[in-house]
Design a protein around this motif. Structure first.
Motif, PDB file in Angstrom:
ATOM      1  N   GLU A 136     -55.993 -71.246  63.398  1.00  0.00           N
ATOM      2  CA  GLU A 136     -54.631 -71.899  63.265  1.00  0.00           C
ATOM      3  C   GLU A 136     -53.878 -72.164  64.778  1.00  0.00           C
ATOM      4  OE1 GLU A 136     -52.618 -72.048  60.810  1.00  0.00           O
ATOM      5  OE2 GLU A 136     -54.755 -71.251  59.673  1.00  0.00           O
ATOM      6  N   THR A 138     -53.092 -74.647  68.162  1.00  0.00           N
ATOM      7  CA  THR A 138     -53.270 -75.805  68.652  1.00  0.00           C
ATOM      8  C   THR A 138     -53.562 -75.840  70.430  1.00  0.00           C
ATOM      9  OG1 THR A 138     -52.615 -77.195  66.935  1.00  0.00           O
ATOM     10  CG2 THR A 138     -52.392 -77.640  69.526  1.00  0.00           C
ATOM     11  N   TRP A 163     -62.214 -78.130  73.796  1.00  0.00           N
ATOM     12  CA  TRP A 163     -61.882 -77.627  72.450  1.00  0.00           C
ATOM     13  C   TRP A 163     -63.687 -77.370  71.368  1.00  0.00           C
ATOM     14  CZ3 TRP A 163     -63.875 -82.063  68.452  1.00  0.00           C
ATOM     15  CH2 TRP A 163     -63.561 -81.344  67.270  1.00  0.00           C
ATOM     16  N   TYR A 168     -60.876 -73.995  68.123  1.00  0.00           N
ATOM     17  CA  TYR A 168     -59.387 -74.348  68.247  1.00  0.00           C
ATOM     18  C   TYR A 168     -58.667 -75.514  67.589  1.00  0.00           C
ATOM     19  CZ  TYR A 168     -59.357 -71.953  72.376  1.00  0.00           C
ATOM     20  OH  TYR A 168     -59.775 -70.589  73.393  1.00  0.00           O
ATOM     21  N   ALA A 169     -57.789 -75.513  66.565  1.00  0.00           N
ATOM     22  CA  ALA A 169     -57.629 -76.521  65.492  1.00  0.00           C
ATOM     23  C   ALA A 169     -57.676 -77.878  66.478  1.00  0.00           C
ATOM     24  CB  ALA A 169     -56.349 -76.103  65.355  1.00  0.00           C
ATOM     25  N   GLY A 170     -57.129 -78.102  67.922  1.00  0.00           N
ATOM     26  CA  GLY A 170     -56.827 -78.919  68.239  1.00  0.00           C
ATOM     27  C   GLY A 170     -56.826 -78.762  69.748  1.00  0.00           C
ATOM     28  N   VAL A 171     -57.186 -79.415  70.727  1.00  0.00           N
ATOM     29  CA  VAL A 171     -56.658 -79.512  72.253  1.00  0.00           C
ATOM     30  C   VAL A 171     -55.797 -80.672  72.382  1.00  0.00           C
ATOM     31  CG1 VAL A 171     -57.398 -78.860  74.288  1.00  0.00           C
ATOM     32  CG2 VAL A 171     -58.485 -78.241  72.638  1.00  0.00           C
ATOM     33  N   GLU A 172     -54.406 -81.224  72.945  1.00  0.00           N
ATOM     34  CA  GLU A 172     -54.603 -82.371  73.403  1.00  0.00           C
ATOM     35  C   GLU A 172     -54.168 -82.047  74.546  1.00  0.00           C
ATOM     36  OE1 GLU A 172     -53.195 -84.682  70.943  1.00  0.00           O
ATOM     37  OE2 GLU A 172     -54.769 -83.463  69.936  1.00  0.00           O
ATOM     38  N   CYS A 190     -48.467 -82.413  69.501  1.00  0.00           N
ATOM     39  CA  CYS A 190     -49.210 -80.981  68.533  1.00  0.00           C
ATOM     40  C   CYS A 190     -48.370 -81.080  67.244  1.00  0.00           C
ATOM     41  CB  CYS A 190     -48.928 -80.063  69.456  1.00  0.00           C
ATOM     42  SG  CYS A 190     -50.279 -79.990  70.907  1.00  0.00           S
ATOM     43  N   LEU A 193     -49.341 -83.623  64.215  1.00  0.00           N
ATOM     44  CA  LEU A 193     -50.822 -82.836  63.936  1.00  0.00           C
ATOM     45  C   LEU A 193     -50.961 -82.269  63.498  1.00  0.00           C
ATOM     46  CD1 LEU A 193     -52.518 -84.453  67.412  1.00  0.00           C
ATOM     47  CD2 LEU A 193     -52.582 -84.928  65.389  1.00  0.00           C
ATOM     48  N   ALA A 195     -50.073 -78.314  64.365  1.00  0.00           N
ATOM     49  CA  ALA A 195     -49.644 -77.410  65.148  1.00  0.00           C
ATOM     50  C   ALA A 195     -48.329 -76.655  64.365  1.00  0.00           C
ATOM     51  CB  ALA A 195     -49.555 -77.348  66.021  1.00  0.00           C
ATOM     52  N   VAL A 198     -48.950 -72.831  69.066  1.00  0.00           N
ATOM     53  CA  VAL A 198     -49.177 -73.720  70.363  1.00  0.00           C
ATOM     54  C   VAL A 198     -49.602 -73.306  71.307  1.00  0.00           C
ATOM     55  CG1 VAL A 198     -49.295 -76.093  71.646  1.00  0.00           C
ATOM     56  CG2 VAL A 198     -47.955 -75.778  69.676  1.00  0.00           C
TER      57      VAL A 198
END
Length: 309
Positions: A136, A138, A163, A168-172, A190, A193, A195, A198
């Motif tokens: 959950e 980002t 990532w 993690y859901a994502g790493v921007e 984020c 996408l 999120a 964050v």
């Protein structure tokens, strides 16, 4: 009689933030304490005392003639590629008879990724320990930003490595100066996408004006978007992993072992989720979709270095 090991010269970027400059000076002193018998000094390229030239003079006054210079920087941008080598060349002219080898910047090393993961856990207050919780979250990794696209690309590489395997859901990625996207735009991305939680993670070694700006911009964006949970993580800081990594870069420079991308090579380093690949034998491999590749006629696509340890 063996000649003494080269002294360690730490080259810093410099900051107008007194606390950040003092953190660098403390870090250099700690390196000296941890390595008795090794002459250690550090200086800045700009903005803060002492200048790099004073650090060289300090070592020369101690009788040092050979140096290994390590840039205390996460990415290889203009300072690491140009300013520090130019400054070292100038010091050779000022102090005839000295010689130096030049190490490489610090990131993105697995030890730093470990610290970044710890900073994320700290910011989350231990509330994202399980895989379901992490899924959950980002992360927005915020670099300094540069006019050098190669330096900006290295921040993206660090984000991808952070990532991989951690859930993690994502790493921007965003940047606080000189490069897009900026922090608000990164946070907007984020949200687009999907999120809802964050953590903004500054990709900086020590506190300073730019990390402070990251936090201010994060708080400003969060105030305007109360429906999104936004947390700010701390900088990397003078962690034992960072002290050890500087000494690793020192040894590389002294021994002439300046590798290309082996810090994050899955065949050398146990990265999360890829531990079984360490030490795997490498064979040239066949890509049926690559033009010009046919059975019985391989270009050597194996790694150019040995993976076995």
């Amino acid at each position: 009689m063996t000649s003494p090991a080269p002294a360690l010269l730490i080259a810093g970027h410099g900051t107008r933030d007194d606390a950040g400059a003092e953190a660098f000076r403390d870090f250099v002193r700690e390196l000296g304490r941890r390595n008795p018998g090794l002459p250690v000094a550090g200086g800045f390229i700009e903005l803060s005392p002492p200048p790099l030239g004073d650090a060289v003079s300090e070592l020369v006054d101690q009788g040092v003639r050979r140096f290994a210079a390590v840039p205390l920087m996460l990415v290889s941008a203009g300072h690491a590629k140009g300013d520090i080598p130019a400054a070292l060349t100038r010091e050779k002219e000022r102090h005839p008879g000295i010689s130096y080898t030049y190490g490489r910047p610090l990131g993105p090393h697995p030890a730093l990724l470990t610290v970044l993961e710890r900073r994320l856990d700290d910011a989350l207050g231990g509330s994202a320990r399980s895989p379901e919780d992490r899924a959950e979250v980002t992360v927005l990794l915020v670099g300094r930003g540069s006019t050098d696209p190669d330096a900006n690309a290295e921040v993206h590489k660090a984000a991808r490595l952070l990532w991989e395997g951690r859930g993690y859901a994502g790493v921007e990625t965003a940047f606080v100066s000189l490069a897009a996207p900026d922090v608000p735009s990164g946070l907007d991305r984020c949200v687009k996408l999907g999120a809802r939680r964050v953590v903004v993670l500054p990709y900086f070694l020590f506190t300073g004006i730019l990390p402070d700006r990251v936090r201010q911009q994060t708080e400003g964006w969060a105030t305007a978007h109360p429906e999104i949970e936004v947390l700010s993580a701390d900088v990397i800081g003078p962690e034992p992993e960072l002290l050890d990594l500087v000494m690793e870069r020192y040894r590389e420079a002294v021994e002439g072992d300046l590798r290309m991308n082996c810090d994050s090579c899955v065949y050398r380093i146990a990265l999360p989720g890829f531990e079984d690949k360490v030490g795997s034998p490498q064979q040239p491999h066949f890509h049926p979709d690559d033009e010009g590749h046919h059975h019985g006629h391989h270009h050597d696509n194996s790694h150019a270095h040995s993976h076995a340890h």
